[in-house]
Design an enzyme around this catalytic site. Structure first.
Site, PDB file in Angstrom:
ATOM      1  N   THR A 160       0.855  -1.181   0.000  1.00 41.63           N
ATOM      2  CA  THR A 160       0.000   0.000   0.000  1.00 41.63           C
ATOM      3  C   THR A 160       0.891   1.232   0.000  1.00 41.63           C
ATOM      4  O   THR A 160       2.018   1.191   0.472  1.00 41.63           O
ATOM      5  CB  THR A 160      -0.866   0.058   1.273  1.00 41.63           C
ATOM      6  OG1 THR A 160       0.021   0.121   2.398  1.00 41.63           O
ATOM      7  CG2 THR A 160      -1.735  -1.166   1.397  1.00 41.63           C
ATOM      8  N   GLU A 190      -5.881  -3.785  -0.199  1.00 44.95           N
ATOM      9  CA  GLU A 190      -6.166  -4.837   0.784  1.00 44.95           C
ATOM     10  C   GLU A 190      -7.326  -5.733   0.346  1.00 44.95           C
ATOM     11  O   GLU A 190      -7.674  -6.680   1.041  1.00 44.95           O
ATOM     12  CB  GLU A 190      -6.500  -4.208   2.146  1.00 44.95           C
ATOM     13  CG  GLU A 190      -5.312  -3.573   2.862  1.00 44.95           C
ATOM     14  CD  GLU A 190      -5.068  -2.121   2.463  1.00 44.95           C
ATOM     15  OE1 GLU A 190      -5.606  -1.675   1.419  1.00 44.95           O
ATOM     16  OE2 GLU A 190      -4.333  -1.422   3.213  1.00 44.95           O
ATOM     17  N   LYS A 204     -14.907  17.889  10.285  1.00 44.31           N
ATOM     18  CA  LYS A 204     -15.807  17.895  11.438  1.00 44.31           C
ATOM     19  C   LYS A 204     -16.091  19.335  11.847  1.00 44.31           C
ATOM     20  O   LYS A 204     -15.230  20.014  12.384  1.00 44.31           O
ATOM     21  CB  LYS A 204     -15.192  17.109  12.604  1.00 44.31           C
ATOM     22  CG  LYS A 204     -15.238  15.608  12.351  1.00 44.31           C
ATOM     23  CD  LYS A 204     -14.447  14.816  13.389  1.00 44.31           C
ATOM     24  CE  LYS A 204     -14.286  13.371  12.918  1.00 44.31           C
ATOM     25  NZ  LYS A 204     -13.104  12.698  13.459  1.00 44.31           N
ATOM     26  N   TRP A 240     -20.420  16.058  10.548  1.00 45.00           N
ATOM     27  CA  TRP A 240     -19.467  15.716   9.481  1.00 45.00           C
ATOM     28  C   TRP A 240     -19.873  16.383   8.170  1.00 45.00           C
ATOM     29  O   TRP A 240     -21.035  16.377   7.786  1.00 45.00           O
ATOM     30  CB  TRP A 240     -19.455  14.214   9.240  1.00 45.00           C
ATOM     31  CG  TRP A 240     -18.714  13.431  10.278  1.00 45.00           C
ATOM     32  CD1 TRP A 240     -18.101  13.903  11.395  1.00 45.00           C
ATOM     33  CD2 TRP A 240     -18.512  12.009  10.278  1.00 45.00           C
ATOM     34  NE1 TRP A 240     -17.534  12.886  12.108  1.00 45.00           N
ATOM     35  CE2 TRP A 240     -17.768  11.705  11.451  1.00 45.00           C
ATOM     36  CE3 TRP A 240     -18.872  10.963   9.425  1.00 45.00           C
ATOM     37  CZ2 TRP A 240     -17.385  10.404  11.773  1.00 45.00           C
ATOM     38  CZ3 TRP A 240     -18.494   9.677   9.749  1.00 45.00           C
ATOM     39  CH2 TRP A 240     -17.752   9.396  10.903  1.00 45.00           C
TER      40      TRP A 240
END
Lengths: 544, 544
Positions: A186, A331, A443, A448
């Site tokens: 990754t 992944e 935030k 959010w």
């Protein structure tokens, strides 16, 4: 009591054998780093992969040993996919856009025993070769005529010479299907990269899923051009799926600019492509600038980052190419979701269809997902409740290579789930939509704000080439959104005009507090916007 | 070294969970034996399958126990597919067209513990119930209102009452993927039937293969009506594939005549169907007699026996429905090949395409095949060399249930292959064509004559409804072909006229020596012509 069907391992070599036997005449067309187009058949490829397996054995490669590659999309890279993984070695694809130091670190961590690389990357590998202690053999993926007269790398091997000297006779071993097959790191923005180690089984199962009609829909009538690099999560599995389905492959090599891609789409009759939004921007800009169209293209898969709705409309409405919005992760091998419409959407107007297509899509069978709140409790599948997206499935990671980072999973209902780091909603029809990366979420006043929505609106403005929205500290609201924008060449746009463009499109308190115009937004090695760099750069923008 | 992806069993219950979560609103429409149409969603089905799993447990069914069914295609049968196999029991579908003695023998051999059956079959089961010593519980698949006032079966249970009394809460067990999941007996023409015992793993892998674009091509935009019975090799896997892909299902129940099928195709907007040639004959005859057409049908899968070219042309040229010729066996779960065209065939004229489509098609990934001569040596893949067809793959049988018949495989190159009993050719593009069953092949003067070719020519004659070609003993040539023909109602045809019809279509020495006209050709329980009965009946035809 067990069933009584044949016990047969799911093996990557069986993909190749299937292609050789039933699609032997199918073509693989490759733009070489040397500039020309190379053509041969699956049958040729299979023979060279067998030679490659013998050659790797001759270099002392044993089961489980890592074989690194630094290469573009091309036939020699494809051969290594099968010669390495088919023979029980582990194919380790490296991203050449990484910083050389990081590349060297990854090779060392993976303990690559052999490193194969394209001519393009000779200077890069020469520069770091001394640091690559694990590598016993360096192989330049070219022929004798293109070998350098001298190299800083002692005993630099020539790929074509190795193949020529090797026997074409090789029986693919009957491996355990749990055996490691390939390794991708990754590109973590924090900490060292971590490796995802795919198995033979996970790769074959993933190939079935990739080819399904509601996934990438691959058949023996398709001509597939993977723009997504083979060093980036195995080109989303297309080099495997093409063997499973007998699809023709067209590899673009290093030529990823708009003109080169469009020329290749047209000359080779490409029907399907796949890539990240930043690549498509270059293609669309080239086509618009020159009044071009597509003759054979039917659909393109867009993933890696959210596809801006404006890009989707351009492909579908202007160029008649269906966009398949997709989502996955290193992944996850990588495929998680593809946005194919359902029956009930078929009669909708295009705008309504595109509202569905803006979502990342439905999970392919094999991947299960749920969204959870900050307390870990599952949120309703109502298309509104946003939370962290958790996934599981037979091609989803269990542990990172060498157990880096410990156990990555979270546990619920007696099952392990991989936390994706994405914030998303799920709806009753199974469609998932990413609203943010959890680390990018803004935030504000305890609520959010989804940065992707704000970016998509900016991207729909005709003067905007690229937009990133980041949260910056605010004394009263904790964080407020700041929009970072690259204008299209020659376009005029003020911050006020762009902010007015948000009116009526979104809740007023979501509107960014300010806009900064920049020459470029930093992109990571896989083409994603590096918002962490923007956050560092503009940390004090609003308080100034 | 093993890969590091999640260890997750491939389970039939995961197909159901996927459908429930991501296609919960998708419909399953069923023609009931009671006559009406029943509609509910995958979500409803999943809840009732969980109730069913609890109900089976309540009847004492444990992992590995066999649950028999004698039922049409319908939603209750579908629920049992999942409640039995999902909970670790073995679903055993029985063919109600078998002779009652044979049915009883199979139930005894399988040791079915519970037997579930449709109202239609109550007299059949009542007649044999006394012989079914293994069966502890008889369950009539209907509601209280349709239960008989009295039955010869003591303690006859009511399916709907069992579900109602059971809890909808049930956690599908995390079974070993090698666990037995379902059992189908072959309809052997000689000796007792033998059971193929599928595993969870083989069923899920087969479902992936069935759904592929170049197989049955199932998506969430399709409406699938399986005419092929759920008691016949699990309706070719469609009840599983529909959950994997979220396709709508339409079940015809017992109403398989042309009118009932056509009405249902039209009223439910069916896009895909699948069945054996004899069923399609009834449908086509009905449509032609009434001047009907299809509104929504896009393709139909024809397998079980070779599809006569005349039937293919009727579907494609007259009704605009693509025919997918397919081939498989009970011992193969059943899918082996599907005849989807390749890219190079796309530009061909329809007649040339249909010449390709007359073949049984290309192996789906997972199935490997070869043809061998009488010495067991592999024959070339040249489209001409005919030999016995051998297959292998993860959904191909290894042993029959209870090891009946011993090891069925032949061994070559260190691998076991299942001998199909079919004689076939393979070509360089991967297309397989059955030329005969090995027991039906006609050996004339030391050469083989393919009976299927001869039948297809006869079937193309406008006066012929059905034709079978058999070998009969001949003093000079060992065997010579005899054609057994059923004329269309009211049609006039002589033997000479039909034999003249072969001129120029085939090598002269292949031409049948004679024609006999019969009222009907005997069909087996799965709709295949029983040539062994014809051979007995006409053993001395030519010498007379």
């Amino acid at each position: 009591m067990n069933g009584l069907m044949m016990q047969q391992s799911l093996l990557i070599s069986s993909l190749l054998t299937h292609a050789e036997r039933h699609h032997g005449e199918q073509l693989i067309v490759s733009r070489r780093v040397e500039g020309d187009l190379h053509r041969y058949t699956f049958r040729d490829m299979a023979e060279r992969a067998r030679r490659g397996a013998n050659a790797l054995a001759g270099l002392g490669v044993q089961a489980g040993d890592r074989v690194g590659t630094v290469a573009w999309n091309g036939y020699r890279h494809m051969e290594l996919y099968y010669s390495a993984s088919g023979s029980g070695a582990v194919l380790h694809t490296l991203n050449p856009r990484l910083h050389p130091e990081q590349l060297a670190w990854i090779v060392g961590h993976a303990e690559d025993k052999v490193l194969c690389f394209d001519l393009t990357f000779l200077p890069l590998i020469e520069a770091v070769a001394a640091k690559l202690a694990s590598v016993k053999h360096f192989v330049l993926m070219t022929d004798r005529a293109h070998m350098p007269a001298a190299s800083k790398i002692a005993n630099l091997l020539c790929y074509e010479e190795l193949l020529e000297a090797a026997s074409p006779d090789y029986d693919w071993p009957q491996l355990d299907e749990q055996s490691a097959a390939s390794l991708c790191y990754t590109s973590g923005t924090t900490g060292n990269p971590k490796g995802a180690l795919y198995s033979q089984r996970s790769t074959v199962l993933h190939s079935f899923a990739v080819a399904l009609p509601d996934a990438l829909n691959c058949s023996a009538r398709d001509v597939i051009l993977p723009v997504v690099p083979m060093f980036h999560v195995n080109a989303w599995g297309l080099p495997y799926a093409a063997c499973l389905t007998g699809s023709r492959l067209v590899f673009p090599g290093p030529a990823l600019d708009g003109k080169s891609l469009h020329d290749l789409f047209e000359s080779e009759g490409v029907t399907v492509s796949a890539g990240v939004p930043t690549v498509w921007q270059g293609l669309l800009a080239h086509m618009e600038a020159h009044g071009l169209s597509f003759s054979t293209m039917r659909r393109t898969v867009i993933g890696g980052s959210a596809c801006p709705p404006s890009m989707m409309s351009a492909f579908q409405q202007r160029f008649g190419v269906q966009v398949l919005h997709a989502w996955g992760m290193t992944e996850m091998s990588p495929l998680g979701t593809v946005c194919q419409l359902k029956r009930q959407h078929e009669g909708l107007a295009q705008a309504a269809q595109e509202a569905v297509q803006a979502k990342q899509g439905r999970p392919v069978f094999g991947v299960d997902m749920k969204v959870v709140g900050e307390d870990g409790a599952e949120l309703p599948r109502d298309g509104r409740s946003a939370g962290e997206l958790l996934v599981r499935g037979p091609w989803v990671i269990q542990r990172y290579f060498k157990d880096e980072g410990g156990d990555p999973l979270v546990y619920a209902d007696g099952q392990g789930w991989f936390p994706t780091g994405d914030v998303a909603t799920l709806d009753a029809d199974g469609f998932m939509q990413i609203t943010d990366r959890s680390k990018d979420v803004i935030k504000s006043g305890g609520e959010w704000i989804g940065s992707i929505d704000l970016e998509n609106i900016a991207m729909a403005h005709p003067a905007v080439a690229m937009a990133a929205c980041i949260g910056v500290a605010h004394p009263k609201w904790d964080e407020r959104p700041l929009l970072v924008v690259v204008k299209k060449p020659g376009a005029e746009l003020t911050a006020d005009a762009l902010l007015q463009f948000y009116e009526g499109k979104i809740a007023k308190w979501w509107t960014p507090d300010d806009v900064v115009f920049v020459e470029a937004i930093p992109l990571g090695a896989t083409g994603k916007m590096q918002k962490n760099k923007l956050r560092e750069q503009f940390a004090r923008q609003l308080s100034n």
